[in-house]
Design a protein around this motif. Structure first.
Motif, PDB file in Angstrom:
ATOM      1  N   ASP A  76      36.000  37.772  48.096  1.00  0.00           N
ATOM      2  CA  ASP A  76      37.075  37.566  48.843  1.00  0.00           C
ATOM      3  C   ASP A  76      37.773  38.936  49.225  1.00  0.00           C
ATOM      4  O   ASP A  76      38.143  39.635  48.384  1.00  0.00           O
ATOM      5  CB  ASP A  76      37.829  36.417  48.364  1.00  0.00           C
ATOM      6  N   ASP A 120      40.769  40.634  49.532  1.00  0.00           N
ATOM      7  CA  ASP A 120      42.410  40.358  49.047  1.00  0.00           C
ATOM      8  C   ASP A 120      43.141  41.480  49.487  1.00  0.00           C
ATOM      9  O   ASP A 120      42.782  42.483  48.882  1.00  0.00           O
ATOM     10  CB  ASP A 120      42.139  40.068  47.416  1.00  0.00           C
ATOM     11  N   GLU A 142      46.009  42.453  48.588  1.00  0.00           N
ATOM     12  CA  GLU A 142      46.701  43.126  47.434  1.00  0.00           C
ATOM     13  C   GLU A 142      45.787  43.960  46.680  1.00  0.00           C
ATOM     14  O   GLU A 142      46.250  45.063  46.493  1.00  0.00           O
ATOM     15  CB  GLU A 142      47.183  42.128  46.632  1.00  0.00           C
ATOM     16  N   LEU A 143      44.682  43.656  46.590  1.00  0.00           N
ATOM     17  CA  LEU A 143      43.686  44.640  46.085  1.00  0.00           C
ATOM     18  C   LEU A 143      43.312  45.967  46.894  1.00  0.00           C
ATOM     19  O   LEU A 143      43.245  46.971  46.495  1.00  0.00           O
ATOM     20  CB  LEU A 143      42.244  44.010  45.758  1.00  0.00           C
ATOM     21  N   LYS A 199      39.319  49.786  42.238  1.00  0.00           N
ATOM     22  CA  LYS A 199      39.086  48.602  43.284  1.00  0.00           C
ATOM     23  C   LYS A 199      37.822  47.938  42.978  1.00  0.00           C
ATOM     24  O   LYS A 199      37.717  46.738  43.230  1.00  0.00           O
ATOM     25  CB  LYS A 199      39.205  49.081  44.782  1.00  0.00           C
ATOM     26  N   ALA A 240      38.333  45.755  39.617  1.00  0.00           N
ATOM     27  CA  ALA A 240      39.257  44.764  39.912  1.00  0.00           C
ATOM     28  C   ALA A 240      38.893  43.609  40.830  1.00  0.00           C
ATOM     29  O   ALA A 240      39.314  42.575  40.864  1.00  0.00           O
ATOM     30  CB  ALA A 240      40.353  45.424  40.664  1.00  0.00           C
ATOM     31  N   SER A 241      38.129  44.030  42.025  1.00  0.00           N
ATOM     32  CA  SER A 241      37.374  42.919  42.828  1.00  0.00           C
ATOM     33  C   SER A 241      36.509  42.194  42.095  1.00  0.00           C
ATOM     34  O   SER A 241      36.530  40.992  42.270  1.00  0.00           O
ATOM     35  CB  SER A 241      36.908  43.825  44.097  1.00  0.00           C
ATOM     36  N   ALA A 264      36.552  41.404  39.081  1.00  0.00           N
ATOM     37  CA  ALA A 264      37.516  40.675  38.234  1.00  0.00           C
ATOM     38  C   ALA A 264      37.955  39.531  38.858  1.00  0.00           C
ATOM     39  O   ALA A 264      38.289  38.369  38.366  1.00  0.00           O
ATOM     40  CB  ALA A 264      38.616  41.364  37.392  1.00  0.00           C
ATOM     41  N   ALA A 265      38.608  39.820  40.106  1.00  0.00           N
ATOM     42  CA  ALA A 265      39.247  38.901  40.826  1.00  0.00           C
ATOM     43  C   ALA A 265      38.178  37.583  41.279  1.00  0.00           C
ATOM     44  O   ALA A 265      38.787  36.468  41.419  1.00  0.00           O
ATOM     45  CB  ALA A 265      39.987  39.324  42.201  1.00  0.00           C
ATOM     46  N   ALA A 266      36.978  38.055  41.206  1.00  0.00           N
ATOM     47  CA  ALA A 266      36.050  37.004  41.601  1.00  0.00           C
ATOM     48  C   ALA A 266      35.628  36.368  40.471  1.00  0.00           C
ATOM     49  O   ALA A 266      34.377  35.398  40.615  1.00  0.00           O
ATOM     50  CB  ALA A 266      34.835  37.821  42.443  1.00  0.00           C
TER      51      ALA A 266
END
Length: 186
Positions: free
Chosen positions: A150, A152, A154-155, A164, A167-168, A170-172
């Motif tokens: 996705d 994001d 904020e990212l 990035k 973190a991207s 991790a967000a998934a």
């Protein structure tokens, strides 16, 4: 009949099996994806020796009142062409709205607006882009090159470039430290 899926507004995260080393650990903000192809801006690598104020100065725009943010290596295609990914609180000439989450602009009016304090509240500056011909990205998505995540905002806007990628993932819900290249067999 299968309906084509298009992924503008998503992130493409390079997998460890990525064959093209220019995209190693890349995060691509996919801005345009349709039957004609795809265009994205890499947002995970800062360019050495290039600053936003330098870029403004090259166009004779006074940037002394704006933060001197890093310029990102946006991709290998047209590496001298500039792009701005930005929040949707600004709209201008030739702006593309990306998935109702951010905008993509490539004209001088956005640089002038930012320098004059009337531009978007959030933005990233990049030189170059990543591009795919018709059907090319769809083919790459079936292999071991890209993970689709996705997009994001904020990212995109708040996470430092070098963080990035992890973190991207991790967000998934993916721990990037556990990723390995190649497929296994049992």
């Amino acid at each position: 009949m299968d309906e084509a899926r298009f992924y503008g507004g998503h992130f493409l995260l390079a997998l460890p099996g990525m064959q093209d080393m220019r995209f190693d650990h890349s995060v691509i903000a996919l801005c345009v994806h349709d039957t004609q192809g795809a265009l994205g801006i890499a947002v995970g690598e800062e360019m050495e020796g290039v600053s936003f104020r330098d870029l403004l100065e090259s166009f004779d725009i006074d940037g002394s009142e704006v933060p001197d943010v890093p310029v990102l290596r946006g991709g290998p295609v047209e590496p001298r062409r500039g792009f701005v990914l930005h929040s949707l609180d600004w709209g201008g000439q030739d702006m593309v709205v990306v998935g109702d989450q951010w905008g993509l602009s490539g004209s001088l009016d956005i640089l002038k607006a930012i320098a004059e304090g009337r531009g978007p509240s959030r933005y990233l500056i990049a030189l170059g882009y990543a591009g795919w011909g018709a059907g090319q990205l769809e083919e790459e998505l079936t292999g071991e090159s890209w993970f689709l995540a996705d997009g994001d905002p904020e990212l995109l806007f708040d996470m430092p470039a070098r963080r990035k990628w992890s973190a991207s993932f991790a967000a998934a819900g993916v721990d990037s430290t556990h990723l390995v290249s190649g497929a296994g067999s049992a």
